[in-house]
Design an enzyme around this catalytic site. Structure first.
Site, PDB file in Angstrom:
ATOM      1  CG  HIS A  42      -4.741   4.189   8.611  1.00  0.00           C
ATOM      2  ND1 HIS A  42      -4.832   2.899   9.107  1.00  0.00           N
ATOM      3  CD2 HIS A  42      -3.628   4.199   7.830  1.00  0.00           C
ATOM      4  CE1 HIS A  42      -3.827   2.179   8.663  1.00  0.00           C
ATOM      5  NE2 HIS A  42      -3.080   2.934   7.875  1.00  0.00           N
ATOM      6  CD  GLU A  53     -10.286   5.971  15.223  1.00  0.00           C
ATOM      7  OE1 GLU A  53     -10.296   4.752  15.508  1.00  0.00           O
ATOM      8  OE2 GLU A  53      -9.488   6.789  15.744  1.00  0.00           O
ATOM      9  CG  HIS A 106       2.719   2.307  11.223  1.00  0.00           C
ATOM     10  ND1 HIS A 106       3.124   1.272  12.039  1.00  0.00           N
ATOM     11  CD2 HIS A 106       1.789   1.778  10.379  1.00  0.00           C
ATOM     12  CE1 HIS A 106       2.475   0.162  11.706  1.00  0.00           C
ATOM     13  NE2 HIS A 106       1.658   0.444  10.706  1.00  0.00           N
ATOM     14  CG  MET A 155     -11.428  -1.293  16.567  1.00  0.00           C
ATOM     15  SD  MET A 155     -12.307  -2.263  15.303  1.00  0.00           S
ATOM     16  CE  MET A 155     -13.936  -1.540  15.341  1.00  0.00           C
ATOM     17  CG  HIS A 194      -6.917   1.593   5.008  1.00  0.00           C
ATOM     18  ND1 HIS A 194      -6.944   1.388   3.648  1.00  0.00           N
ATOM     19  CD2 HIS A 194      -5.605   1.567   5.351  1.00  0.00           C
ATOM     20  CE1 HIS A 194      -5.709   1.266   3.190  1.00  0.00           C
ATOM     21  NE2 HIS A 194      -4.880   1.359   4.211  1.00  0.00           N
ATOM     22  CG  PHE A 195      -8.833   3.955  11.484  1.00  0.00           C
ATOM     23  CD1 PHE A 195      -8.857   5.267  11.932  1.00  0.00           C
ATOM     24  CD2 PHE A 195      -7.663   3.227  11.645  1.00  0.00           C
ATOM     25  CE1 PHE A 195      -7.744   5.849  12.528  1.00  0.00           C
ATOM     26  CE2 PHE A 195      -6.531   3.808  12.228  1.00  0.00           C
ATOM     27  CZ  PHE A 195      -6.584   5.118  12.671  1.00  0.00           C
ATOM     28  N   GLY A 210      -3.635   4.185  17.761  1.00  0.00           N
ATOM     29  CA  GLY A 210      -3.732   2.898  18.436  1.00  0.00           C
ATOM     30  C   GLY A 210      -4.613   1.983  17.609  1.00  0.00           C
ATOM     31  CG  ASP A 223      -2.018   1.066   1.101  1.00  0.00           C
ATOM     32  OD1 ASP A 223      -2.021   1.821   0.104  1.00  0.00           O
ATOM     33  OD2 ASP A 223      -2.849   1.161   2.011  1.00  0.00           O
TER      34      ASP A 223
END
Length: 418
Positions: free
Chosen positions: A180, A166, A347, A326, A163-164, A324, A74
């Site tokens: 992310h 928030e 990271h 989720m 990937h997220f 961190g 990625d």
């Protein structure tokens, strides 16, 4: 903690973690990397874990060569975050609508936009160079050129895996947006293509691990890889910028009366020259950093190609984001410029077990317990992303106190997973 040096074939392996806690397969990968004749340095972050060819959480400095597997598939994956003018008191008790609106604005998983996003219609989005960026797609590897339509429609999408997206609250009760993501499928296909090319080159025959195949400076293969690599890194950066702009538009609509602004002042305690703690204020705007990428840097009088796979650049005063999982806290940091780590830091928390192991060990009930208080998916499709599958982020941060200064500590209240 100070780093620990482990002997390597060509260079010592500098580790910001206890070597005894690193899984055997990851330690073997690090030793394999240290055998490469082009290597000039290897730094290992506290979130280190097994990866393809090179470990996640490693910083590899080479002279006259670059290893595609040391970047990761990625290309350009990274983080973005911004502080808003909202406070926790502005948020509704039920955050499901806000989560739903974000999911409607930003496709997740393998999803894409029905029509390409027009950045000119996004509030405050910098459009300079946009047409030139897409014109340069004509110069990438022929193997992926037929993917242009998909790449255009996936611009501004989250992806899957870890990937997220928030909505977070810091210790002063200010609301942040954090996300992310990377270069989506186009980056992966470029990475896979060039790894395949590298493995067939003469200099890579007989390597201890064929996944560590490299490109050599001043060759057509290196030139082609650099062209595609830097384009994909730029794609990833634009991808996060568009998602951030889309999210800001959602927040503006959902909190219209609050007249939300973004890029607010960040205050933190910092030690001055006399050793006294004082309050310092910064206004960094949107903070963005890659953590799977290549950079041209100079150390000890040498021009080096530095690959960070699961690591951020942490030069002195440079802003960074270390998430961190989720259900746990994340950190906004400023780099301390430690040259021993090649000005790098971790990271994130880093996995302590594989996805399959996490699925075997944890249930959806465990996921509900570990994400209590977070508006997020709590189904079997994201059990592999459960906080228990990751290393404790507090421990990871403690191990790199000589690499970064913590400026803000965030805790998510909404988490959108791919």
């Amino acid at each position: 903690m100070p780093y620990v040096e482990v002997p390597g074939a060509q260079v010592p392996i500098r580790m910001w973690t206890d070597p005894a806690t690193v899984e055997d397969v990851a330690m073997q990968q690090l030793r394999n990397v240290a055998t490469l004749p082009w290597i000039k340095g290897l730094a290992v972050m506290p979130d280190v874990h097994f990866g393809k060819g090179a470990t996640v959480g490693s910083v590899i400095a080479m002279r006259g060569a670059v290893c595609p597997a040391a970047v990761g598939v990625d290309i350009g994956c990274g983080m973005s975050a911004v502080k808003t003018s909202l406070t926790a008191n502005d948020l509704p008790g039920d955050l499901s609508r806000l989560r739903s609106k974000i999911e409607q604005a930003i496709p997740v998983g393998r999803g894409m936009h029905d029509d390409p996003i027009d950045p000119g219609r996004l509030h405050g989005f910098p459009t300079a160079g946009w047409e030139d960026f897409w014109a340069r797609f004509d110069g990438v590897a022929d193997a992926v050129k037929f993917r242009r339509e998909r790449a255009v429609k996936q611009m501004g999408t989250l992806g899957s895996g870890n990937h997220f997206h928030e909505i977070c609250i810091d210790e002063d009760q200010s609301v942040w947006i954090m996300l992310h993501s990377g270069s989506r499928n186009i980056g992966k296909e470029l990475a896979d293509h060039h790894m395949g090319v590298a493995q067939k080159l003469p200099q890579n025959q007989g390597l201890v691990d064929r996944d560590l195949a490299v490109f050599i400076a001043d060759t057509p293969q290196m030139a082609a890889y650099r062209n595609d690599l830097f384009w994909a890194q730029e794609y990833a950066k634009h991808n996060r910028e568009i998602m951030m702009a889309l999210t800001q538009d959602v927040v503006r609509r959902e909190f219209k009366k609050a007249k939300v602004t973004f890029g607010e002042v960040i205050s933190c305690q910092q030690e001055d020259a006399e050793g006294q703690m004082r309050t310092v204020e910064y206004r960094p705007g949107v903070i963005s950093c890659h953590h799977n990428y290549v950079s041209e840097e100079r150390y000890e009088g040498m021009d080096l190609l530095v690959t960070r796979k699961g690591a951020i650049h942490a030069g002195e005063g440079e802003w960074g984001i270390i998430p961190g999982s989720m259900g746990t806290e994340s950190y906004i940091v400023r780099g301390l410029g430690n040259s021993k780590s090649f000005n790098s830091a971790s990271h994130g928390a880093g996995r302590r077990m594989s996805r399959n192991a996490a699925k075997r060990k944890f249930s959806t009930r465990d996921l509900e317990d570990q994400t209590r208080g977070v508006e997020c998916r709590k189904d079997s499709g994201v059990v592999d992303e459960i906080p228990g599958a990751y290393k404790p982020i507090g421990q990871v941060m403690e191990q790199q106190r000589d690499l970064v200064q913590v400026v803000a500590k965030l805790k998510q209240v909404v988490c959108v997973k791919g």
